[in-house]
Design an enzyme around this catalytic site. Sequence first.
Site, mmCIF file in Angstrom:
data_model
loop_
_atom_site.group_PDB
_atom_site.id
_atom_site.type_symbol
_atom_site.label_atom_id
_atom_site.label_comp_id
_atom_site.label_asym_id
_atom_site.label_seq_id
_atom_site.Cartn_x
_atom_site.Cartn_y
_atom_site.Cartn_z
ATOM 1 N N HIS A 236 0.744 -1.116 0.074
ATOM 2 C CA HIS A 236 0.086 0.067 -0.146
ATOM 3 C C HIS A 236 0.882 1.107 -0.039
ATOM 4 O O HIS A 236 1.785 1.419 1.029
ATOM 5 C CB HIS A 236 -1.089 -0.145 1.272
ATOM 6 C CG HIS A 236 -1.870 1.130 1.346
ATOM 7 N ND1 HIS A 236 -3.129 1.089 0.633
ATOM 8 C CD2 HIS A 236 -1.752 2.671 1.872
ATOM 9 C CE1 HIS A 236 -3.946 2.151 0.893
ATOM 10 N NE2 HIS A 236 -3.048 3.025 1.551
ATOM 11 N N CYS A 237 0.769 2.253 -1.062
ATOM 12 C CA CYS A 237 1.486 3.335 -1.039
ATOM 13 C C CYS A 237 0.882 4.540 -0.775
ATOM 14 O O CYS A 237 -0.307 4.797 -1.562
ATOM 15 C CB CYS A 237 2.130 3.442 -2.571
ATOM 16 S SG CYS A 237 3.251 4.842 -3.055
ATOM 17 N N PRO A 238 1.212 5.087 0.244
ATOM 18 C CA PRO A 238 0.423 6.380 0.559
ATOM 19 C C PRO A 238 0.592 7.514 -0.479
ATOM 20 O O PRO A 238 -0.369 8.394 -0.571
ATOM 21 C CB PRO A 238 1.077 6.812 1.912
ATOM 22 C CG PRO A 238 2.362 6.108 2.035
ATOM 23 C CD PRO A 238 2.185 4.885 1.111
#
Length: 297
Positions: free
Chosen positions: A154-156
């Site tokens: 998961h990439c912010p």
Amino acid sequence: MRSPVPRFRDVERQVASLQPVQCDPPCHDRQNTMWFIRDACGIVCAIITWLLVMFAEFVVLFVMLLPTKNLTYSLVNGTIFNSLAFLALASHFRAMCTDPGAVPKGNATKEYIESLQLKPGQVVYKCPKCCSIKPDRAHHCSVCKRCIRKMDHHCPWVNNCVGENNQKYFVLFTMYIALISLHALIMVVFHFLYCFEDDWMKCSTFSPPATVILLILLCFEGLLFLIFTSVMFGTQVHSICTDETGIEQLKKEERRWAKKTKWMNMKAVFGHPFSIAWFSPFSTPDHGKADPYQYVV
């Protein structure tokens, strides 16, 4: 004789999951709705990403290119930088607003499982968190609150998971950001040399102190993002070529899927066959038709 017990890959073994879980009726997501994660941290990071690109755009245009006397230099570099920046932002938007491969939520009901008509010995994984049937190589994301097919991480910065359906756009985003960072650094070096040889009052429309500060900030931003996105681009390409996601590498999961060549793995992500569409964030790759669920016998 007892039937062989299937080896579980990543089933969450919690006390609550040992008890019967009441699932809501299956929720079939609409295909035409835009995917967007309502996460405060992710939204802030995505806005910062766009603002940093806009800042680089401002410095490149109004500090370095427009004040220069060489029209050809300005046109060529302005066209290249703006084209790459547009492709980077378009790739970021597609990576952020594309369903990464979310599994339908709440479909692990008794009626739905019976409708699959499983053969004797076949089992399905049930995620106790989102109450969905968990396909092979899918993982649950605590931010998206969904199980994601071939979830890498998961990439912010894109406010989304990187999964089966949007990995191409994330790779393009890192590539184009690295390219515009490198291009900006090269232009900063040439502009410093130009200002040292000429009068500082003539090489920019801003005052010399403001020009130096803006160029130093752009240099710092370009160097930082060049290193960061280059590393991310390299790890993503390596992950695609080895057909092993970041989570699978981290957990050192046993490989139970068919091994393919590196070129076939690249085409599985970017589309088949190879074309200029590989580098376009507006082209949706054809992943082929696959079974919605892969069962372990």
